[in-house]
Write an enzyme that holds these catalytic residues in place. Structure first.
Site, PDB file in Angstrom:
ATOM      1  N   SER A 182       0.796  -1.230   0.000  1.00 34.00           N
ATOM      2  CA  SER A 182       0.000   0.000   0.000  1.00 34.00           C
ATOM      3  C   SER A 182       0.829   1.281   0.000  1.00 34.00           C
ATOM      4  O   SER A 182       0.297   2.345  -0.269  1.00 34.00           O
ATOM      5  CB  SER A 182      -0.936   0.003   1.206  1.00 34.00           C
ATOM      6  OG  SER A 182      -0.185  -0.024   2.401  1.00 34.00           O
ATOM      7  N   HIS A 210      -5.748  -4.258  -0.775  1.00 33.17           N
ATOM      8  CA  HIS A 210      -5.760  -3.126  -1.722  1.00 33.17           C
ATOM      9  C   HIS A 210      -5.943  -3.573  -3.179  1.00 33.17           C
ATOM     10  O   HIS A 210      -5.903  -2.737  -4.072  1.00 33.17           O
ATOM     11  CB  HIS A 210      -4.468  -2.308  -1.593  1.00 33.17           C
ATOM     12  CG  HIS A 210      -4.446  -1.388  -0.414  1.00 33.17           C
ATOM     13  ND1 HIS A 210      -4.991  -0.117  -0.446  1.00 33.17           N
ATOM     14  CD2 HIS A 210      -3.966  -1.550   0.834  1.00 33.17           C
ATOM     15  CE1 HIS A 210      -4.825   0.458   0.726  1.00 33.17           C
ATOM     16  NE2 HIS A 210      -4.208  -0.384   1.530  1.00 33.17           N
ATOM     17  N   LYS A 241     -12.135  -1.311   2.303  1.00 33.94           N
ATOM     18  CA  LYS A 241     -11.478  -0.453   1.305  1.00 33.94           C
ATOM     19  C   LYS A 241     -12.396  -0.271   0.097  1.00 33.94           C
ATOM     20  O   LYS A 241     -13.364   0.467   0.190  1.00 33.94           O
ATOM     21  CB  LYS A 241     -10.093  -0.998   1.005  1.00 33.94           C
ATOM     22  CG  LYS A 241      -9.198  -0.773   2.230  1.00 33.94           C
ATOM     23  CD  LYS A 241      -7.839  -1.365   2.162  1.00 33.94           C
ATOM     24  CE  LYS A 241      -7.092  -0.977   3.442  1.00 33.94           C
ATOM     25  NZ  LYS A 241      -6.267  -2.037   3.975  1.00 33.94           N
TER      26      LYS A 241
END
Ligand code: PLP
Length: 394
Positions: A182, A210, A241
């Site tokens: 990330s 992610h 997310k």
């Protein structure tokens, strides 16, 4: 007697002295491309809300309807008071979306890692872990009491040498990596890791927090991106997310998922996600299952923003995902850059040591499908202005 909590004052002062004290800004609006932060309307360049789902009316409606039908809380851990059907529905939908054999949900991605790693390896076993893996993987590894062998970041050749050296001395073995890293936006060499896992008889686990909703067809994640369905035993995902809600899960091999229902401690000893969270996650999965529109827009925005930033003369690193690190190097310069951007109406976080190595400070821009072209242009204008002002670009 001295105050037993006096150490906290000293430790806090130490954080301040070393520039590591974290100040948390207050967001007074719903999540979206624009936020009200500490009373100021700013462009949101720092959330993980990749697809804009955090305040999507379809998710809000699903959560409200579920509350009316089923209430709020699950009232106990699932193994004791029975599992609610909505959690099973979500797990089925996730497995289908990911093209995995089965899925199990947890309260968060962090918990998914803490549940999984100690359930599958222990004393006498070995874990090969990428040196830049997420904190929740590191904690899961430590809890397991297995031997931990860290391998150089994304270096499959170095991992092979370590496997040759250590694999034989242990019983079970696990290779574990983040899918997307990330801070730099680079991705794990998963095909090479899958080959090594098969050659050295290791379990393979990827944490795709992610990559979910970002990589692969319609956001099906890194395993789908590389066409490795069936070769990665464990895919950890988060719904906090791209999915815009909260919650975690493991998708993958059916045996592993069944084992986690028996032995995943956060599954056995902590209550499940609430009803509205679960319903909203289900709605998010359905939206992604039905259309690639949001994921396509995310990538379109990413390509545009990165191209314009390069044209402005910024170093935006080696990211292959919507994560855009604007590499500035110096810690103080980066703090100042972020502060000036905020004054110009752009909320973009400075990331510095110890999150990244010393001298590698950066502003991390998180692009979202919810940004319009005008939003991106406003952000670019602020970067251009502050970049010139601070002597980063010309
Ligand atoms: C954000 C993140 C997590 C934690 O996910 P939560 O669902 O927010 O707990 C775990 N692993 C990685 C790699 C992450 O980036």
């Amino acid at each position: 007697m001295s105050n037993p909590l006096a150490w906290i004052d000293d430790a806090m002062q130490d954080l301040r002295d070393r520039g590591l004290y974290i100040t948390i800004r207050t967001v007074e609006s719903p999540q979206g491309p624009w936020l009200v932060v500490d009373g100021k309307r700013v462009l949101n360049f720092c959330s993980n809300n990749y697809l804009g789902l955090a305040n999507d009316p379809r998710l809000v409606k699903a959560a409200k309807e579920a509350i009316d039908r089923l209430g709020i809380g699950p009232a106990a851990v699932r193994t004791i008071a029975g599992t609610m059907s909505i959690h099973l529905e979500l797990e089925k939908a996730l497995a289908e979306f990911k093209e995995a054999e089965a899925a199990i949900s947890f309260q968060s991605g962090f918990n998914a890692n803490l549940a999984t790693i100690p359930a599958i390896v222990g004393r006498g076993d070995v874990i090969f872990s990428d040196e830049l893996n997420h904190a929740s993987i590191i904690d899961g590894c430590r809890l397991s009491r297995a031997q931990i062998v860290r391998y150089p970041h994304n270096d499959a050749q170095a991992l092979r040498a370590l496997l040759e050296e250590h694999r034989g001395q242990y019983n079970r073995a696990l290779i574990v990596t983040d899918g997307v890293f990330s801070m730099d936006g680079d991705i794990a060499p998963l095909p090479e890791l899958a080959d090594l896992a098969e050659e050295f008889s290791c379990m393979l686990m990827v944490d795709d927090a992610h990559g979910e909703g970002v990589l692969g067809h319609g956001g099906r994640g890194i395993v789908h991106h590389f066409g490795l369905q069936g070769r990665v035993h464990i895919e950890v995902g988060t719904m906090s997310k791209a999915f815009g809600v909260v919650g975690g899960y493991v998708a993958g091999n059916r045996k592993v998922v069944e084992w986690l229902r028996q032995r995943g401690r956060p599954f056995l000893f902590s209550s499940a996600m609430t009803v509205p969270d679960t319903a909203a996650c289900l709605a998010a999965v359905q939206i992604l299952q039905e259309s690639t529109e949001l994921v396509d827009r995310l990538w379109e925005n990413t390509r545009y923003f990165k191209e314009q930033m390069r044209n402005l003369g910024f170093d935006i690193g080696q990211s292959v995902t919507p994560i855009t690190p604007v590499m500035l190097g110096d810690e103080k310069l980066t703090q100042e850059f972020s502060r000036r951007l905020f004054e110009e109406g752009v909320f973009a976080t400075a990331i510095a040591y110890p999150t990244v190595p010393l001298g590698k400070a950066r502003i991390r821009v998180m692009i979202s499908a919810s940004h319009s072209r005008e939003d991106l242009d406003a952000g670019l204008e602020a970067f251009a202005k502050v970049g010139r002002e601070l002597g980063v670009t010309h």
